[in-house]
Scaffold this motif. Structure first.
Motif, PDB file in Angstrom:
ATOM      1  N   MET A 144      -3.343   0.116  -3.608  1.00  0.00           N
ATOM      2  CA  MET A 144      -3.199  -1.080  -2.793  1.00  0.00           C
ATOM      3  C   MET A 144      -3.332  -2.283  -3.692  1.00  0.00           C
ATOM      4  SD  MET A 144      -5.284  -3.664  -1.495  1.00  0.00           S
ATOM      5  CE  MET A 144      -5.129  -4.885  -0.217  1.00  0.00           C
ATOM      6  N   ASP A 145      -2.509  -3.295  -3.472  1.00  0.00           N
ATOM      7  CA  ASP A 145      -2.827  -4.589  -4.040  1.00  0.00           C
ATOM      8  C   ASP A 145      -2.434  -5.675  -3.054  1.00  0.00           C
ATOM      9  OD1 ASP A 145      -0.229  -3.929  -6.353  1.00  0.00           O
ATOM     10  OD2 ASP A 145      -0.019  -5.194  -4.576  1.00  0.00           O
ATOM     11  N   GLY A 146      -3.186  -6.759  -3.077  1.00  0.00           N
ATOM     12  CA  GLY A 146      -2.925  -7.825  -2.118  1.00  0.00           C
ATOM     13  C   GLY A 146      -4.215  -8.498  -1.728  1.00  0.00           C
ATOM     14  N   ARG A 147      -4.230  -9.012  -0.549  1.00  0.00           N
ATOM     15  CA  ARG A 147      -5.414  -9.712  -0.053  1.00  0.00           C
ATOM     16  C   ARG A 147      -5.449  -9.561   1.459  1.00  0.00           C
ATOM     17  NH1 ARG A 147      -2.631 -11.813  -3.490  1.00  0.00           N
ATOM     18  NH2 ARG A 147      -1.212 -12.449  -1.824  1.00  0.00           N
ATOM     19  N   ILE A 148      -6.017  -8.465   1.943  1.00  0.00           N
ATOM     20  CA  ILE A 148      -6.108  -8.274   3.392  1.00  0.00           C
ATOM     21  C   ILE A 148      -7.481  -7.730   3.752  1.00  0.00           C
ATOM     22  CG2 ILE A 148      -3.624  -7.971   3.763  1.00  0.00           C
ATOM     23  CD1 ILE A 148      -4.040  -4.968   3.851  1.00  0.00           C
ATOM     24  N   THR A 149      -7.762  -7.736   5.057  1.00  0.00           N
ATOM     25  CA  THR A 149      -9.095  -7.309   5.491  1.00  0.00           C
ATOM     26  C   THR A 149      -9.207  -5.787   5.464  1.00  0.00           C
ATOM     27  OG1 THR A 149      -8.452  -7.075   7.787  1.00  0.00           O
ATOM     28  CG2 THR A 149      -9.185  -9.271   7.095  1.00  0.00           C
ATOM     29  N   PRO A 150     -10.442  -5.309   5.403  1.00  0.00           N
ATOM     30  CA  PRO A 150     -10.638  -3.850   5.471  1.00  0.00           C
ATOM     31  C   PRO A 150      -9.947  -3.248   6.701  1.00  0.00           C
ATOM     32  CG  PRO A 150     -12.683  -4.920   4.844  1.00  0.00           C
ATOM     33  CD  PRO A 150     -11.706  -6.026   5.159  1.00  0.00           C
ATOM     34  N   ILE A 169       0.850  -1.202   0.000  1.00  0.00           N
ATOM     35  CA  ILE A 169       0.000   0.000   0.000  1.00  0.00           C
ATOM     36  C   ILE A 169       0.879   1.242   0.000  1.00  0.00           C
ATOM     37  CG2 ILE A 169      -1.888   1.213   1.166  1.00  0.00           C
ATOM     38  CD1 ILE A 169      -2.658  -1.356   2.534  1.00  0.00           C
ATOM     39  N   ILE A 176      -3.004   2.338   6.862  1.00  0.00           N
ATOM     40  CA  ILE A 176      -3.045   3.773   6.552  1.00  0.00           C
ATOM     41  C   ILE A 176      -2.672   4.568   7.811  1.00  0.00           C
ATOM     42  CG2 ILE A 176      -4.555   5.690   5.889  1.00  0.00           C
ATOM     43  CD1 ILE A 176      -6.169   3.628   4.202  1.00  0.00           C
ATOM     44  N   VAL A 196      -6.312  -2.799   6.131  1.00  0.00           N
ATOM     45  CA  VAL A 196      -6.073  -1.633   5.269  1.00  0.00           C
ATOM     46  C   VAL A 196      -6.088  -0.364   6.116  1.00  0.00           C
ATOM     47  CG1 VAL A 196      -6.964  -0.244   3.373  1.00  0.00           C
ATOM     48  CG2 VAL A 196      -7.062  -2.741   3.212  1.00  0.00           C
ATOM     49  N   LYS A 197      -7.135  -0.240   6.924  1.00  0.00           N
ATOM     50  CA  LYS A 197      -7.279   0.977   7.739  1.00  0.00           C
ATOM     51  C   LYS A 197      -6.114   1.130   8.703  1.00  0.00           C
ATOM     52  CE  LYS A 197     -12.321   0.641   7.442  1.00  0.00           C
ATOM     53  NZ  LYS A 197     -13.546   0.248   8.179  1.00  0.00           N
TER      54      LYS A 197
END
Lengths: 250, 236, 250, 236, 236, 250
Positions: E200-206, E184, E213, E209-210
């Motif tokens: 962002m690229d990948g495979r993670i939970t919301p 990210i 950031i 991500v938060k």
């Protein structure tokens, strides 16, 4: 017109009478192109996109010798808008292709490991070609949906003597996941989904989010100006939520 | 053109069941691209084309403008997925030549001198190819121009003819095209019978060429009728 | 000048005193380029064209694994006209190359099946390169004639250890047919052959026809405005007829 | 440069029978391209070049114009069939560099300030290559400029020199170029002996470089004489 | 992103010894390219970028000018030797996209309306790549713009975050990037916390991500401090 | 400024107080790029050049089946000058790359015959990439020096299963010679070395000379206007002489 649209939004209304979080009418046509191994035409209102999937025998990348290859291209054909002209893809077409590609690649939509024909020598190359037929905003979401649906229709051709037998098939393209891509625009203090072109031009910012069926985020791209953290968090939640609605259409 | 041992006509019927002078199923729709000044969708069997017209509009840079007439620009393009083996995006030499002959096929139908300093841009997009793509594209362009309200002497009607298994045929599909003894795409203005596109490749006698041209002018009336119907349906 | 030319034609006369169906003085020089496997320089009046033929070891097309390959290119070199500029071939150069190519390909001039070196792996590629030296009209007929004559002079190089030995030869390029290409212009009610550039610019229409020695038509291309059926029929007959005259020069 | 065991000079004679200071057969013709303002055909042995001059003519787009002089543009190009293995059409990096040094070789002979806001375009087309193509092209360009009636301080004379089998030679043919110990193309204005092109690659002593330059200036007189004859023949 | 059996975090330490929230060694220098109006050199570990700013300067051709503001043009470029397998010179599709998002990342910091009819050209040159090149380039661009004296709302701070071995990290190196579960890159204006780059690229939970950031906004303060120091050192 | 520089030169002085035959301050940084197999950064005053050397497995040329391959490219990156713009290399960048390439190739700097991996199939390709960071004149000499120094630092990567193991090395790149490239400008009646950009623009002429450690000349290129024979002779002697000074820096 600008004032009119903004005033409407102030009252949670949109020029085409939609709610802020309402999609335009979505039309889906599968197997639109018999020549392609998979295809779909998707309309979001008058935004009109055709995606064709072709399979080719390809050489694998050296670091993944037993995996198939994915390639995504987009053409903003000049039939689709008075602002599109003949020539190689511009930065907008490249960005669109790369966002759609990332959504599919990162979500592991295609089971690439099942696409090996001869380790290190030959694998299936999956070529996704996105073609804009009419541009009325939100090209990315429509293209991503069309690409996903086209993949669900894709069949693997038979091979004989190392040559592809076109239009004879040995099975379906193996898929593992199904990502939905949602772009959410910010305009004034409001968040809207599926902006039409007139709205898109007025947006303060827009964030594209790809969500997998297990709720994982697999791609994001902020595409205009800036956003605050809390706005991003709100958009992510909204995108996860709305993706369920779109997913029902597949 | 390649050779095949396969018979292309059996008991007077072609591979898809047509008789020599049969045209494939035709689908024509007008006004299919809202952004365009005029547009059309045309399908002959599996061969499918979109056409869009933008203009007359200002031509930039100005030094390309003609002071006494509009410039007509035509672009023929094929989708990568329109053919068996994926085609790389962008125009190849074939597409450049087809764009040129398409412009020549269309130009005699227009009154370019009515729109000085402008350009009329005709874009043809082949999304599925099963033979006769250039004539399908010209039919789509004809409808798109009419849909754009651009004054025309006549519609442009286009159709291919050729020869397979010693038989003159019309409206070649892809396989017939590949193994034909001749392929002759033609466009014409039905009212005056002016021929605006004429290409040919193959190996046939002068008389067979002449017969094929006559066959196409005759069968083209059906295409003309379909075009007029499609335009009428636009305003139903 | 325009009026002058048209008035002359009205009286069946031309600016260079030719008859309507008369060629300009044709000069032919064979083996002009020793480096090439075949070559010819052809002048129609002051139209001046050089064609060189090179042979290369090539991969066959998958659908014709035991056939040689033909490729035709044309360069409108800027030496030849104040209207030609450096850069990749424009639509006129591409059209010319493709018309000459079709005449040769469709007439089956070259016996491509004798050009297989190793089935599916290696065949001879015959590369015809057309180079315009001076442009005074009727480039297509001059180029087609130069290409055909160059092919008649073409020798096949020896091969040793999979490498071509240049300028040593194993035989002649096998030819099966000899197509002649004639372009006939319509101007007012008259039909003329071999138009010079000044005439070419005034033509109402022009039709190019390639005729094989057995009288079969192998390629046609209308290149300007429109023609009526009876005009086309007349042109075809005229082209078949005049092709015999040109054929004597080979 | 590659190595060979083959002797390139035997009994004082080069492969084609020349002595070290012999120039190959030279053929020069002027006015060979009627459309050009000036043109020439030059052949040294098998190496054959056409040159054409167009201009002085208006330069478009205007923002490229120089208010106080003409722009000189030179393009060196090789025919695909000019070399053993077919060359892809269009300029490669070598051609771009040769175009640049050719322009520098020609410019000192011209009075560009006499033609403000114009361009003089010099096109060189090598139709057969057997060594020394760039100097052959410059000789052709020199004649074409004179033929075009463009005022010149002097003709530009060009010739290559080099070293093979321990011997200094001039006018290298292709095989000599491939296996030479040095290749030195030179252009100069004969009256003032100003050298306008000088490139070199190889491995020789400073003295050998100097000797070669002197050899070329001397032997270049023959080329100069041929150029003047060719121009005279133009008006016979 | 590829898979690996190798552990990327062992005993809480990353491959290069860092803890999850550690940034690599940062080197920042301003004014390193004398010809530029502003310039900077930025290194995060091995990832090394130059940035140069030219402008505000007149934009030619004029029809590209905006009457009421400057045009911002950004070009991200990688040296052929910056990566393991030599990269062909010139921009590929990835570089075109990064150039676009870089422009969007920088634009909110500028007052483009102060320089109508001009262009501000920001060139980023990655001379060594070991992950996180786009954020390194944006940091360099931020300093180059400040060095050029172009008025800015704030510096632009950029940093990448991601997830490896089930752990959220920041400032990914190349190997971590290749095998990460998410990557990210973020840029923001520290004063207002406006986020101007977010991919962002990948495979993670919301939630991940938060959290990432938030982590980046926090750790970015260190980068901000380094930027300000580098600018101060310029005038020491 | 022009008058000022010329007047100074008249008195054998230069704007930066150097002597006519004095280099600017030269700074050399080796192994600047760890990712490259070899690299160097060289500054001549504020002229700043980075060269990286990459090794690749390549196919040999048919006529030298057991020799490695050399390839030299230069990018005039737009960071380096207000006159450089994005796009493919222009004629100046191509000329620079070719002059540096010739100096290395013709001097036989690299022992290419030791770079064969499999005769006729695989050899090492040595790719020299020159990158201009700041342009203040005399780019060629700085680039040639940086290229040579980068080659002296170049290591050959290990190979395993036909794949290169990057950043693990089997040895040093074998070098046979070390050419030094010196450009000498003529301005009025004076000869100067290492011109800065302001001087370069005023030169009457300039000649670039590459000299090997055995005193042999291996490349030359006159790059502006014209020179007399005696001037060329003087420049050659000067270049041979000054090359010794620069050679000490390697």
């Amino acid at each position: 017109m600008k004032e009119y649209i903004l005033n409407l939004l102030e009252k949670n209304k949109r020029i085409d009478n939609r709610k802020l979080d309402e999609f335009r009418k979505i039309e889906i046509q599968k197997d639109f192109i018999q020549r392609a191994e998979g295809s779909a035409r998707v309309k979001f209102g008058s935004t009109d996109v055709i995606v064709g999937v072709k399979l080719e025998i390809s050489e694998p990348f050296p670091d993944t010798p037993d995996s198939g290859i994915l390639r995504t291209d987009a053409e903003f054909t000049p039939i689709a808008s008075e602002d599109f002209f003949p020539g190689p893809p511009n930065e907008n077409a490249i960005e669109l292709a790369r966002i759609v590609d990332r959504g599919i690649r990162e979500s592991e939509t295609i089971d690439l490991e099942k696409l090996c024909l001869e380790k290190g020598e030959k694998v299936w190359g999956v070529c996704i070609d996105i073609r804009i037929i009419n541009h009325d905003g939100n090209l990315i979401d429509a293209s991503a949906l069309a690409a996903l649906i086209a993949l669900t229709t894709t069949k693997i051709p038979k091979i004989k003597d190392d040559e592809i037998i076109r239009e004879e098939y040995s099975g379906k393209l193996p898929l593992k996941h199904k990502p939905i891509t949602i772009s959410i625009g910010k305009i004034g203090g409001k968040f809207i989904i599926d902006p039409c072109l007139q709205e898109e031009n007025l947006l303060d910012s827009i964030l594209t989010v790809s969500v997998r069926e297990d709720g994982k985020i697999c791609a994001m791209q902020k595409r205009k100006n800036s956003l605050k953290v809390e706005e991003i968090n709100k958009i992510i939640d909204l995108a996860v939520n709305k993706s369920k609605e779109l997913r029902k259409l597949i | 053109m390649m050779k095949t041992d396969e018979k292309l006509i059996i008991n007077g019927k072609r591979l898809d069941g047509r008789k020599p002078m049969d045209i494939r199923e035709i689908e024509m729709k007008v006004g299919v691209i809202p952004n365009a000044n005029g547009s059309a969708y045309v399908r002959f069997g599996k061969t499918t084309a979109f056409a869009a017209v933008y203009g007359p509009r200002e031509l930039i840079p100005k030094h390309l403008q003609e002071p006494d007439k509009a410039i007509l620009r035509c672009y023929y393009n094929m989708a990568p997925f329109s053919v068996s083996d994926r085609k790389r995006p962008g125009p190849d030499r074939r597409a450049v030549e087809i764009s040129k002959v398409t412009k020549l096929a269309i130009e005699p139908a227009l009154f370019l001198e009515e729109f000085p300093e402008t350009t009329i841009d005709v874009y043809i997009d082949i999304i599925q190819a099963d033979g006769s793509t250039r004539v399908t594209g010209i039919n789509a362009a004809s409808l798109a121009l009419a849909d754009a309200g651009i004054p025309m002497r006549d519609l442009i009607v286009a159709l291919s003819g050729g020869k397979i298994d010693d038989t003159l045929i019309i409206d070649l599909c892809g396989k017939e095209d590949n193994y034909s003894e001749a392929d002759i795409p033609i466009a014409f203005l039905p009212n005056t019978k002016e021929i605006t596109l004429l290409q040919m490749d193959g190996r046939i006698t002068p008389q067979e060429v002449k017969d094929t041209i006559r066959n196409i002018l005759k069968a083209g009336e059906q295409v003309y009728k379909k075009q007029k119907e499609a335009l009428k349906n636009r305003y139903k």
